[in-house]
Design a protein around this motif. Structure first.
Motif, PDB file in Angstrom:
ATOM      1  N   SER A 175     -13.067 -13.653  23.453  1.00  0.00           N
ATOM      2  CA  SER A 175     -12.579 -14.553  22.399  1.00  0.00           C
ATOM      3  C   SER A 175     -11.339 -13.977  21.738  1.00  0.00           C
ATOM      4  N   VAL A 176     -11.373 -12.681  21.490  1.00  0.00           N
ATOM      5  CA  VAL A 176     -10.228 -12.015  20.877  1.00  0.00           C
ATOM      6  C   VAL A 176      -8.996 -12.159  21.756  1.00  0.00           C
ATOM      7  N   GLN A 177      -9.151 -11.996  23.058  1.00  0.00           N
ATOM      8  CA  GLN A 177      -8.005 -12.068  23.967  1.00  0.00           C
ATOM      9  C   GLN A 177      -7.340 -13.445  23.916  1.00  0.00           C
ATOM     10  N   ARG A 178      -8.140 -14.496  23.931  1.00  0.00           N
ATOM     11  CA  ARG A 178      -7.576 -15.850  23.858  1.00  0.00           C
ATOM     12  C   ARG A 178      -6.822 -16.052  22.542  1.00  0.00           C
ATOM     13  N   ARG A 179      -7.449 -15.629  21.463  1.00  0.00           N
ATOM     14  CA  ARG A 179      -6.827 -15.786  20.149  1.00  0.00           C
ATOM     15  C   ARG A 179      -5.554 -14.950  20.034  1.00  0.00           C
ATOM     16  N   PHE A 180      -5.600 -13.744  20.591  1.00  0.00           N
ATOM     17  CA  PHE A 180      -4.448 -12.854  20.500  1.00  0.00           C
ATOM     18  C   PHE A 180      -3.241 -13.454  21.204  1.00  0.00           C
ATOM     19  N   HIS A 181      -3.425 -13.953  22.417  1.00  0.00           N
ATOM     20  CA  HIS A 181      -2.302 -14.528  23.155  1.00  0.00           C
ATOM     21  C   HIS A 181      -1.672 -15.682  22.387  1.00  0.00           C
ATOM     22  N   ALA A 182      -2.496 -16.521  21.779  1.00  0.00           N
ATOM     23  CA  ALA A 182      -1.983 -17.669  21.023  1.00  0.00           C
ATOM     24  C   ALA A 182      -1.225 -17.207  19.781  1.00  0.00           C
ATOM     25  N   ALA A 183      -1.809 -16.261  19.051  1.00  0.00           N
ATOM     26  CA  ALA A 183      -1.172 -15.770  17.824  1.00  0.00           C
ATOM     27  C   ALA A 183       0.124 -15.033  18.132  1.00  0.00           C
ATOM     28  N   PHE A 184       0.116 -14.230  19.189  1.00  0.00           N
ATOM     29  CA  PHE A 184       1.309 -13.487  19.593  1.00  0.00           C
ATOM     30  C   PHE A 184       2.429 -14.456  19.972  1.00  0.00           C
ATOM     31  N   ALA A 185       2.084 -15.502  20.714  1.00  0.00           N
ATOM     32  CA  ALA A 185       3.084 -16.489  21.137  1.00  0.00           C
ATOM     33  C   ALA A 185       3.694 -17.202  19.933  1.00  0.00           C
ATOM     34  N   ARG A 186       2.868 -17.499  18.929  1.00  0.00           N
ATOM     35  CA  ARG A 186       3.401 -18.154  17.726  1.00  0.00           C
ATOM     36  C   ARG A 186       4.417 -17.262  17.023  1.00  0.00           C
ATOM     37  N   GLN A 187       4.134 -15.978  16.934  1.00  0.00           N
ATOM     38  CA  GLN A 187       5.069 -15.057  16.292  1.00  0.00           C
ATOM     39  C   GLN A 187       6.335 -14.877  17.116  1.00  0.00           C
ATOM     40  N   ASP A 188       6.197 -14.899  18.427  1.00  0.00           N
ATOM     41  CA  ASP A 188       7.380 -14.831  19.288  1.00  0.00           C
ATOM     42  C   ASP A 188       8.302 -16.024  19.055  1.00  0.00           C
ATOM     43  N   ARG A 189       7.703 -17.196  18.889  1.00  0.00           N
ATOM     44  CA  ARG A 189       8.528 -18.381  18.643  1.00  0.00           C
ATOM     45  C   ARG A 189       9.283 -18.256  17.321  1.00  0.00           C
ATOM     46  N   LEU A 190       8.623 -17.709  16.313  1.00  0.00           N
ATOM     47  CA  LEU A 190       9.295 -17.503  15.029  1.00  0.00           C
ATOM     48  C   LEU A 190      10.438 -16.511  15.164  1.00  0.00           C
ATOM     49  N   ASP A 191      10.212 -15.438  15.917  1.00  0.00           N
ATOM     50  CA  ASP A 191      11.277 -14.452  16.111  1.00  0.00           C
ATOM     51  C   ASP A 191      12.444 -15.042  16.899  1.00  0.00           C
ATOM     52  N   GLU A 192      12.123 -15.883  17.871  1.00  0.00           N
ATOM     53  CA  GLU A 192      13.196 -16.530  18.636  1.00  0.00           C
ATOM     54  C   GLU A 192      14.022 -17.435  17.727  1.00  0.00           C
ATOM     55  N   GLU A 193      13.349 -18.163  16.840  1.00  0.00           N
ATOM     56  CA  GLU A 193      14.067 -19.034  15.900  1.00  0.00           C
ATOM     57  C   GLU A 193      14.959 -18.226  14.966  1.00  0.00           C
ATOM     58  N   ALA A 194      14.578 -16.982  14.722  1.00  0.00           N
ATOM     59  CA  ALA A 194      15.373 -16.090  13.874  1.00  0.00           C
ATOM     60  C   ALA A 194      16.375 -15.275  14.684  1.00  0.00           C
ATOM     61  N   ALA A 195      16.639 -15.728  15.922  1.00  0.00           N
ATOM     62  CA  ALA A 195      17.610 -15.076  16.816  1.00  0.00           C
ATOM     63  C   ALA A 195      17.219 -13.641  17.141  1.00  0.00           C
ATOM     64  N   TRP A 196      15.897 -13.367  17.103  1.00  0.00           N
ATOM     65  CA  TRP A 196      15.338 -12.070  17.477  1.00  0.00           C
ATOM     66  C   TRP A 196      15.678 -10.957  16.507  1.00  0.00           C
ATOM     67  N   ARG A 197      16.037 -11.300  15.267  1.00  0.00           N
ATOM     68  CA  ARG A 197      16.229 -10.280  14.243  1.00  0.00           C
ATOM     69  C   ARG A 197      14.880  -9.670  13.878  1.00  0.00           C
ATOM     70  N   THR A 198      14.870  -8.378  13.591  1.00  0.00           N
ATOM     71  CA  THR A 198      13.618  -7.738  13.183  1.00  0.00           C
ATOM     72  C   THR A 198      13.913  -6.547  12.295  1.00  0.00           C
ATOM     73  N   SER A 199      12.845  -5.919  11.821  1.00  0.00           N
ATOM     74  CA  SER A 199      12.922  -4.751  10.955  1.00  0.00           C
ATOM     75  C   SER A 199      11.531  -4.137  10.921  1.00  0.00           C
ATOM     76  N   GLU A 200      11.416  -2.985  10.317  1.00  0.00           N
ATOM     77  CA  GLU A 200      10.095  -2.379  10.168  1.00  0.00           C
ATOM     78  C   GLU A 200       9.170  -3.297   9.361  1.00  0.00           C
ATOM     79  N   GLU A 201       9.745  -3.924   8.339  1.00  0.00           N
ATOM     80  CA  GLU A 201       8.953  -4.838   7.508  1.00  0.00           C
ATOM     81  C   GLU A 201       8.518  -6.061   8.294  1.00  0.00           C
ATOM     82  N   ARG A 202       9.425  -6.608   9.073  1.00  0.00           N
ATOM     83  CA  ARG A 202       9.081  -7.785   9.877  1.00  0.00           C
ATOM     84  C   ARG A 202       8.000  -7.445  10.896  1.00  0.00           C
TER      85      ARG A 202
END
Length: 234
Positions: free
Chosen positions: A45-72
């Motif tokens: 169950s964790v694996q299914r949830r993890f893949h979905a949650a990780f993908a959602r965060q990837d989409r947000l990072d892509e929308e932010a042009a892949w900017r990141t930081s330690e805080e992000r």
């Protein structure tokens, strides 16, 4: 060993999935730590949830042009943990425990070929480095892996300010080596982040593909990292 008539002078490796691997698995560690905080979710169950949650965060990072930081990065993982383990009693405590766990070398293993391969590449006069979508925990993780001691520099996205596949990330890699992109071979296991990102940045790229998911790439892929010891593969 030439790309656009320039000799390869450095090989840069991705970290997670290429030179280091989570052990026994992300899902197992999440489930075990979660259980200490009241979660009843099993690893599947964790694996299914993890893949979905990780993908959602990837989409947000892509929308932010892949900017990141330690805080992000910390906020991203905090959100992922909250979405995956939504039945824990103390989500902050659970997140802190997980974030700390993945900073420990005991949660990681080194790629089996590294101990034999990297000295061979060093002996050829090649510079060897690591470049990863990770955070400040990475140097501490690999410090406990003697096979990786010769990697320099260690380029981390949270420090650079950009995640792969952003061109700015690969530009930072080239600058850290004081080499033109064409003189760098990038090796990683992620098709988009590593292979495409590095190629578009002007580097030579090889996809580490032990599960043989990208056979169409032919000579641009590796079943094993030891294939790098064969001159003709790059």
């Amino acid at each position: 060993r030439q790309h656009r008539n320039i000799m390869i002078q450095a090989i840069v490796f991705d970290a997670v999935g290429t030179l280091i691997h989570v052990q026994p698995s992300v899902a197992t560690i999440y489930a075990e730590v979660g259980a200490r905080f009241g979660s009843r979710l099993d690893a599947d169950s964790v694996q299914r949830r993890f893949h979905a949650a990780f993908a959602r965060q990837d989409r947000l990072d892509e929308e932010a042009a892949w900017r990141t930081s330690e805080e992000r990065e910390r906020a991203r993982w905090r959100t992922i943990v909250g979405e995956v383990l939504d039945d824990v009693i103390d989500i902050d405590g659970c997140f802190d425990a997980l974030y700390g766990a993945f900073a420990q070398a005991t949660c990681w293993s080194c790629e089996a070929d590294a101990a034999e391969l990297l000295p061979q590449l060093h002996q050829r006069g090649l510079r060897l480095a690591m470049a990863s979508n990770f955070d400040a925990r990475l140097p501490g993780v690999i410090a406990h892996m003697p096979a990786l001691a010769g990697l320099d520099p260690i380029v981390v996205s949270s420090t650079v300010g950009w995640r792969k596949p952003a061109p700015q990330f690969f530009r930072a890699v080239a600058e850290s080596l004081a080499l033109p992109p064409e003189a760098i071979l990038f090796v990683g296991d992620d098709h988009g982040n590593d292979f495409v990102g590095a190629s578009e940045a002007g580097m030579r790229a090889l996809l580490f593909d032990p599960r043989r998911r990208h056979l169409h790439l032919n000579e641009a892929r590796l079943d094993r990292l030891m294939e790098l010891a064969i001159d003709k593969c790059w």
